[in-house]
Design an enzyme around this catalytic site. Structure first.
Site, short mmCIF file in Angstrom:
data_model
loop_
_atom_site.label_atom_id
_atom_site.label_comp_id
_atom_site.label_asym_id
_atom_site.label_seq_id
_atom_site.Cartn_x
_atom_site.Cartn_y
_atom_site.Cartn_z
N ASN A 58 0.81 -1.21 0.00
CA ASN A 58 0.00 0.00 0.00
C ASN A 58 0.85 1.27 0.00
OD1 ASN A 58 -2.38 1.38 -0.06
ND2 ASN A 58 -2.98 0.94 2.07
N HIS A 143 -14.86 -3.48 10.66
CA HIS A 143 -14.37 -2.20 11.20
C HIS A 143 -15.52 -1.24 11.48
CE1 HIS A 143 -9.98 -2.13 9.56
NE2 HIS A 143 -10.29 -3.29 10.10
N ARG A 168 -14.14 -4.45 15.35
CA ARG A 168 -13.06 -3.54 15.76
C ARG A 168 -13.68 -2.15 15.88
NH1 ARG A 168 -7.80 -1.25 12.36
NH2 ARG A 168 -9.26 0.39 11.80
N TYR A 180 -6.37 7.73 14.29
CA TYR A 180 -6.33 6.56 13.42
C TYR A 180 -7.66 5.82 13.36
CZ TYR A 180 -5.79 1.99 11.57
OH TYR A 180 -6.00 0.86 10.82
N ASP A 231 -7.46 -1.12 17.59
CA ASP A 231 -6.14 -0.99 16.96
C ASP A 231 -5.51 0.31 17.44
OD1 ASP A 231 -3.92 -1.02 15.34
OD2 ASP A 231 -5.03 -1.30 13.46
N HIS A 233 -2.48 1.13 16.52
CA HIS A 233 -1.72 1.52 15.33
C HIS A 233 -0.37 2.15 15.66
CE1 HIS A 233 -1.67 2.34 10.90
NE2 HIS A 233 -2.41 1.27 10.94
N GLU A 257 -4.44 -4.10 19.50
CA GLU A 257 -3.51 -4.36 18.39
C GLU A 257 -2.42 -3.29 18.30
OE1 GLU A 257 -5.68 -4.76 14.74
OE2 GLU A 257 -3.96 -4.14 13.54
N GLU A 283 0.95 -7.10 11.49
CA GLU A 283 0.51 -6.83 10.12
C GLU A 283 1.64 -6.30 9.25
OE1 GLU A 283 -2.70 -4.06 10.97
OE2 GLU A 283 -1.51 -2.40 10.20
N ARG A 304 -0.45 -11.43 13.70
CA ARG A 304 -1.23 -10.87 12.59
C ARG A 304 -0.51 -10.90 11.24
NH1 ARG A 304 -5.34 -8.24 12.13
NH2 ARG A 304 -4.65 -6.20 11.32
N HIS A 333 -4.07 -10.11 9.12
CA HIS A 333 -4.39 -8.80 8.56
C HIS A 333 -5.31 -8.99 7.35
CE1 HIS A 333 -2.43 -4.97 6.61
NE2 HIS A 333 -3.50 -4.63 7.29
N ASP A 337 -6.26 -3.21 1.47
CA ASP A 337 -5.07 -3.28 0.61
C ASP A 337 -4.58 -4.71 0.42
OD1 ASP A 337 -4.63 -2.16 3.39
OD2 ASP A 337 -2.58 -2.80 3.01
N GLU A 360 -9.34 -10.68 9.97
CA GLU A 360 -9.86 -9.33 9.69
C GLU A 360 -10.54 -9.33 8.32
OE1 GLU A 360 -6.82 -6.36 9.26
OE2 GLU A 360 -8.19 -4.72 9.73
N TRP A 423 2.39 6.75 12.10
CA TRP A 423 0.99 6.75 11.65
C TRP A 423 0.34 5.43 11.99
CZ3 TRP A 423 -1.69 3.78 7.99
CH2 TRP A 423 -3.05 4.13 7.89
O1 KDG Z 1 -2.09 -0.24 4.50
C1 KDG Z 1 -2.22 0.00 5.85
C2 KDG Z 1 -3.45 -0.68 6.39
O2 KDG Z 1 -3.46 -2.01 5.98
C3 KDG Z 1 -3.49 -0.63 7.88
O3 KDG Z 1 -3.44 0.68 8.32
C4 KDG Z 1 -4.77 -1.24 8.37
O4 KDG Z 1 -3.97 -1.25 10.62
C5 KDG Z 1 -4.69 -1.71 9.77
C6 KDG Z 1 -5.56 -2.81 10.11
O5 KDG Z 1 -5.47 -3.26 11.25
O6 KDG Z 1 -6.30 -3.27 9.25
MG MG Z 2 -3.78 -2.68 12.26
#
Ligand code: KDG
Ligand code: MG
Length: 423
Positions: A58, A143, A168, A180, A231, A233, A257, A283, A304, A333, A337, A360, A423
């Site tokens: 991605n 999600h 989630r 996020y 998450d 993140h 997560e 992931e 993951r 994951h 993407d 997921e 991020w």
């Molecule tokens: O490309 C990045 C995403 O796959 C990611 O941000 C998604 O954190 C993510 C998730 O848990 O699906």
């Molecule tokens: Mg994630």
């Protein structure tokens, strides 16, 4: 030796004929953007059987394309497609330069395509080649996200109404622009949304205050029968993550997560010392070496790593088997993407994996579904794969050609004073 009367060709051992038929004669990369960018590898054998693999990275899609086209495909032509393990080792060891998201996606794409071919050759779904189904369907989580607790609560309700058993939940945080997980489209959340990265803001203090309130509200409204996931993140330091995990304990999360970046696997010891909230990581992992310590020291509960990210079915199976020794379960994951090719491969893997935890599932858009046909269906909070030989996924190349590559990057995050953050 008496003449058998057979022609030279007929007289050759069966395996030689099979080897000829299984010779890889063509491999090509298809880049398309049906709503989002996907990189698909198509490998074809001498007898016309083809297999598909996903190499989507991605926001950096053209890197695996170049790696595949320049450095992998020339090595594949002439190889026996049945030798999945040897080709995996050839691409991993033979390159000398190991691991990394670009290399391992290329390896993954080849591996997926070869499992797909093998299934088609033998007339069996890939799950049967792995050892058969351990379960009829795999529980998935969707999600739910909203700008605030009220909106996220409505979204969780919508997922429960759709039949999801696991959701989630992410919420906007007052004073944190672009926290996020809060997408613009509810069903098709897609963070890679601009040619140059969109800047979001991050502030840990308000997030740590607000996030537990979301789960307090969700448990008050929905009780404890639905699985809730969250998450982080990669946003917190280990001690902040320990504090969040402890604050979330009363709400009994399925997992927390990516609480902190996982380059330093030891960091998770500190989190573990402070909370019993289950932890899911992986992931962005590319190999067993990224998670070996986390698993064997029991610093996480769910791994993951994916078919796409971690070198295909061949390598993910190795990770899952290793994880099973430590009672760590899988939680692949499955963001948008990961193309329908990866989702298909993941569902074959999940249906087999004895230590499967959850999958997921972010739905792909109708444009994506018009390019890729699949053999999986959502029912009662779970996905079920069919018995189509191979991975059960196909690509409509004419339809794909209608959607040329459209550069899009993931957002970045900065602190209020401008400092770059995770991020
Ligand atoms: O490309 C990045 C995403 O796959 C990611 O941000 C998604 O954190 C993510 C998730 O848990 O699906
Ligand atoms: Mg994630």
């Amino acid at each position: 030796m008496p003449d058998s009367g057979l022609s030279k060709n007929e007289n050759r051992p069966l395996s030689d004929n099979a080897a000829d038929a299984a010779t890889i004669v063509d491999a090509k990369v298809i880049v398309a953007c049906p709503g989002r960018n996907f990189v698909t590898l198509k490998i074809t054998t001498a007898d016309g059987i083809y297999g598909l693999g996903d190499a989507t990275l991605n926001g950096r899609e053209l890197a695996p394309v170049a790696y595949l086209e320049n450095h992998v495909i020339p090595n594949l032509i002439g190889k026996d497609a049945r030798r999945i393990e040897d080709i995996w080792q050839f691409l991993y060891r033979g390159a000398y330069w190991r691991r990394g998201p670009v290399t391992m996606r290329a390896v993954a794409a080849v591996d997926m395509a070869l499992w797909d071919i093998k299934g088609k050759m033998l007339g069996a779904p890939v799950v049967d080649l792995l050892g058969g189904r351990s379960r009829d369907s795999v529980m998935v989580y969707g999600h739910a996200n909203g700008g605030d607790i009220e909106q996220t609560t409505d979204e969780v309700a919508r997922y429960i109404d759709l039949g999801y058993k696991a959701v989630r939940a992410q919420t906007g945080v007052p004073g944190v622009r672009g926290a996020y997980g809060v997408g613009r489209d509810k069903m098709y959340y897609e963070p890679a949304d601009a040619a140059l990265p969109r800047e979001t803001l991050w502030a840990t203090a308000p997030y740590l205050q607000y996030a537990p309130k979301l789960f307090e509200a969700l448990r008050a409204k929905f009780g404890f029968d639905v699985h809730l996931l969250h998450d982080v993140h990669h946003r917190l330091t280990p001690i902040e993550a320990g504090r969040l995990g402890r604050a979330l304990e009363p709400y009994s999360l399925f997992w927390m997560e990516d609480p902190t970046p996982a380059e330093n696997q030891d960091a998770f010891r500190l989190i573990r010392e402070h909370t019993t909230t289950p932890i899911a990581v992986g992931e962005i992992f590319n190999s067993i070496w990224d998670c070996k310590d986390l698993i064997q020291h029991q610093l996480i509960d769910f791994i993951r790593a994916t078919v796409l990210g971690a070198g295909g079915i061949t390598h993910l199976k190795r990770i899952a088997d290793f994880a099973s020794v430590w009672q760590v379960r899988t939680g692949c994951h499955g963001a948008t993407d990961l193309s329908p090719v990866t989702m298909s491969a993941a569902l074959h893997f999940d249906s087999w994996a004895p230590n499967f935890g959850i999958q997921e599932y972010m739905r792909h858009t109708p444009e994506t579904d018009a390019v890729f046909s699949t053999d999986y269906a959502f029912n009662d909070g779970a996905l079920v794969i069919g018995d189509t030989p191979g991975l059960g996924v196909d690509i409509d190349e004419k339809e794909a050609a209608k959607h040329p590559y459209d550069p899009k990057q993931l957002p970045i995050a900065r602190l209020e004073d401008g400092t770059m953050w995770n991020w």
